[in-house]
Design a protein around this motif. Structure first.
Motif, PDB file in Angstrom:
ATOM      1  N   PRO A 416      15.948  54.420  30.601  1.00  0.00           N
ATOM      2  CA  PRO A 416      14.170  53.907  29.698  1.00  0.00           C
ATOM      3  C   PRO A 416      13.050  55.313  29.865  1.00  0.00           C
ATOM      4  N   GLU A 417      12.689  55.172  28.699  1.00  0.00           N
ATOM      5  CA  GLU A 417      11.734  55.551  29.141  1.00  0.00           C
ATOM      6  C   GLU A 417      10.943  55.359  30.289  1.00  0.00           C
ATOM      7  N   SER A 418      10.046  54.410  30.019  1.00  0.00           N
ATOM      8  CA  SER A 418       9.156  53.503  31.184  1.00  0.00           C
ATOM      9  C   SER A 418       9.837  54.402  32.740  1.00  0.00           C
ATOM     10  N   LEU A 419      11.075  54.343  32.749  1.00  0.00           N
ATOM     11  CA  LEU A 419      11.722  54.293  34.535  1.00  0.00           C
ATOM     12  C   LEU A 419      11.873  55.558  34.490  1.00  0.00           C
ATOM     13  N   LEU A 420      11.567  57.026  33.352  1.00  0.00           N
ATOM     14  CA  LEU A 420      11.789  58.049  33.452  1.00  0.00           C
ATOM     15  C   LEU A 420       9.842  58.557  33.737  1.00  0.00           C
ATOM     16  N   ASN A 421       9.050  57.571  32.979  1.00  0.00           N
ATOM     17  CA  ASN A 421       7.933  57.879  33.358  1.00  0.00           C
ATOM     18  C   ASN A 421       7.273  57.585  34.376  1.00  0.00           C
ATOM     19  N   ASN A 422       7.793  56.594  34.804  1.00  0.00           N
ATOM     20  CA  ASN A 422       7.549  56.006  36.382  1.00  0.00           C
ATOM     21  C   ASN A 422       8.257  56.105  37.605  1.00  0.00           C
ATOM     22  N   TYR A 424       7.963  57.858  40.299  1.00  0.00           N
ATOM     23  CA  TYR A 424       7.769  57.258  41.308  1.00  0.00           C
ATOM     24  C   TYR A 424       8.356  55.287  41.912  1.00  0.00           C
ATOM     25  N   LYS A 425       7.979  54.737  40.871  1.00  0.00           N
ATOM     26  CA  LYS A 425       8.627  53.095  40.860  1.00  0.00           C
ATOM     27  C   LYS A 425       9.641  53.518  40.802  1.00  0.00           C
ATOM     28  N   GLU A 431      17.764  58.246  40.797  1.00  0.00           N
ATOM     29  CA  GLU A 431      17.851  59.377  41.566  1.00  0.00           C
ATOM     30  C   GLU A 431      19.296  58.993  42.209  1.00  0.00           C
ATOM     31  N   ASN A 432      20.345  59.628  42.860  1.00  0.00           N
ATOM     32  CA  ASN A 432      21.158  59.000  44.026  1.00  0.00           C
ATOM     33  C   ASN A 432      20.572  59.464  45.264  1.00  0.00           C
TER      34      ASN A 432
END
Length: 440
Positions: A416-422, A424-425, A431-432
Motif C-alpha cells: 500500500p502507498e502509505s507504507l511505501l511513503n512512510n 521509516y515507520k 524490508e526483510n
C-alpha cells in the motif's frame, strides 16, 4: 652575534610584558563571582535542531495528559455529508474525476470550435466517460460481463470499515488506518483480546496515544468472553446493534465493509464505491497474498474477501436471522463483482505480518494445520529464532512452500502507498531485516 641575542631577549621581554598586561586587564574587568549569573536550564547548547525539537516535543507530551479521541459504544456519532462534486473538475461543462483526467490534453473553451469531441481524457490506468474507474475496478467490471449503468451520486456514500483484532495481530492495524483514513468514514475495531482481561489490549494502546491524530474516526468495541463464545450470527448481530446505536445518521445506501486485520483494501476501489450508484452487491476483493511482510508473496495463491455491501443488505440479513453477507458467500458463482485480478489487486492480504514474538503467540492460540500435520515443525520446538530464520529464507511452516520474492523497484502492487511513503515507520513490513545475504 651579541646583537642578535640582544634582539631576541628584547622580543622575549616584550611578549612577557604584553601577557602580564593582558592578565591585568582581564582581572580588572571581571566582576566578582557572586555577581556572575549561573547557567540555567534554558542556556544555549550546541545541539542539532531536530534533536532539540524532538526533546521539546517529548517533554510536552510527558507533561500533557493525552485525551483519547476514539468513540465508545456509549457515544453518539454523526457522519459527514460530502458532495461528490468536490472531487470532480468541470471542463467545458463536462465533469471529470480529478485524479483520473489528463489535464495536459483537456480541451479548453478556446478549442471548442476546433474539436467536436469534448469528453474527458483519461490518464493511463483510468477508464470511463468521466475517468472515474481505476484500472482494478474497470478490469473487474469487464470480466464480470455485466452491463452496469453507473451514475455519479450527488453525495458520497459513507464507509463503515469493521475488523476484528486479538492481542497477537495488532501490529499491522496502524498501517490499515493510515492507508484508508482519507476514504473510510468510521473504523470499527472489535477487540477480542479482552477475553482474558489482558491489560495490553488495544484500548490501552489507544488511551496511551496510539493513532491520536486519527482516533476521531475510530469506534472501539470490546468483546467479552461471553459474547465471543456465541454463534457467528449472534456476534454479528451484537456488533451491528452497537454500530447502529452509535451512528445517528446512517443511510441505507452507505457501505459496510468487514475484513480481517491482515487485509488492506485498495483505497481507489473503495472511493469508486462511494462515488457511483449502479454496482451490484455484495462485492468481493481479490487480494495479493503476502507472507511475513510485503517482501514475500505466495507463489500459488491470492485471497478473495467478500468485503462490501450496503447497510440495507446488512439489515435485511440480520432481520431474517442470517449471518452477514461477508460470512455467507463462499462460492465464486455467488459473487456479483470481484475487484482485482492476478495482475491488478483489489488489496493486500499479509499473513503473519507481525513481529516474530506475536507470530509465535498466534501459532500457540490458533489450530494451525501446518503444524498439526507436520512432524518436522512442531509447536513445541518453535521459538522466535526459528521464526526469524523462516522470515529470512522465505519458507512457510509446512516446510515445503518457498515464497516468491517481491521487488519494490518494479512491482506496482508491492505494498500500500502509505507504507511505501512512510518507510521509516513501516520498514519492518517492506524490508526483510532477517534476510540472508545469499538471497540479495
Amino acid at each position: 652575534m651579541h646583537n642578535r641575542l640582544d634582539a631576541k631577549l628584547i622580543l622575549l621581554y616584550t611578549l612577557l610584558v604584553l601577557q602580564v598586561f593582558i592578565v591585568m586587564i582581564y582581572v580588572a574587568t571581571t566582576p566578582p563571582s557572586q555577581f556572575i549569573k549561573k547557567p540555567t536550564k534554558n542556556s544555549v547548547s550546541f545541539v542539532e535542531l531536530n534533536t532539540l525539537k524532538n526533546e521539546i516535543m517529548i517533554k510536552n507530551l510527558a507533561n500533557k495528559t493525552i485525551q483519547p479521541q476514539y468513540k465508545k459504544i456509549t457515544d453518539k456519532i454523526k457522519l459527514n455529508d460530502i458532495k461528490t462534486l468536490n472531487f470532480f473538475k468541470i471542463y467545458n461543462g463536462t465533469r471529470c474525476w480529478h485524479e483520473g483526467i489528463d489535464e495536459s490534453t483537456i480541451k479548453t473553451d478556446n478549442d471548442i470550435n476546433k474539436y467536436s469531441d469534448n469528453k474527458c481524457t483519461c490518464k493511463q490506468g483510468w477508464h470511463g466517460n468521466d475517468c472515474g474507474q481505476p484500472e482494478v475496478v474497470w478490469r473487474g467490471i469487464m470480466s464480470s460481463k455485466k452491463n452496469l449503468k453507473l451514475k455519479q451520486r450527488n453525495k458520497l456514500r459513507r464507509i463503515i470499515y469493521n475488523f476484528n483484532i486479538n492481542n497477537y495481530n495488532t501490529d499491522i492495524i496502524e498501517s490499515i488506518i493510515d492507508e484508508l483514513y482519507h476514504v473510510v468514514d468510521l473504523f470499527v475495531i472489535c477487540d477480542y483480546s479482552n477475553e482474558n482481561n489482558d491489560d495490553d489490549n488495544y484500548r490501552h494502546k489507544l488511551d496511551k496515544g496510539l493513532l491520536i491524530n486519527k482516533q476521531n474516526k475510530i469506534l472501539y468495541i470490546s468483546l467479552t468472553k461471553k459474547i465471543i463464545n456465541k454463534p457467528t450470527r449472534l456476534i454479528d448481530k451484537y456488533i451491528w446493534s452497537k454500530i447502529f446505536s452509535v451512528i445517528k445518521n446512517l443511510n441505507d445506501d452507505d457501505i459496510y465493509i468487514t475484513s480481517e486485520p491482515e487485509e488492506i483494501i485498495n483505497w481507489r476501489a473503495l472511493m469508486f464505491l462511494k462515488i457511483y450508484d449502479g454496482w451490484p452487491e455484495p462485492i468481493a476483493f481479490r487480494l495479493r497474498y503476502s507472507v511475513f511482510g510485503f517482501f514475500w508473496i505466495h507463489p500459488n495463491k491470492t485471497k478473495i474477501n467478500i468485503g462490501a455491501c450496503t447497510i440495507s443488505m446488512v439489515n435485511n440479513h440480520l432481520n431474517n436471522n442470517k449471518i452477514l453477507p461477508q460470512n455467507e458467500f463462499n462460492e465464486r458463482d455467488k459473487y456479483n463483482l470481484i475487484i482485482g485480478d492476478l495482475n491488478h489487486y483489489g488489496g493486500w492480504y499479509c499473513q503473519y505480518c507481525q513481529s516474530p514474538a506475536n507470530i509465535l503467540l498466534s501459532l500457540k492460540k490458533i489450530n494451525n494445520n501446518y503444524l498439526k500435520n507436520n512432524q518436522k515443525y512442531n509447536r513445541n520446538n518453535i521459538d522466535v529464532l526459528f521464526i526469524e530464520d523462516l522470515i529470512g529464507t522465505g519458507l512457510l511452516f509446512d516446510g515445503k512452500t518457498m515464497l516468491k520474492r517481491a521487488y519494490k523497484s518494479r512491482d506496482n502492487y508491492y505494498a500500500p502507498e502509505s507504507l511505501l511513503n512512510n518507510n521509516y515507520k513501516y520498514d519492518w513490513l517492506v524490508e526483510n531485516f532477517y534476510a540472508k545475504l545469499d538471497y540479495y
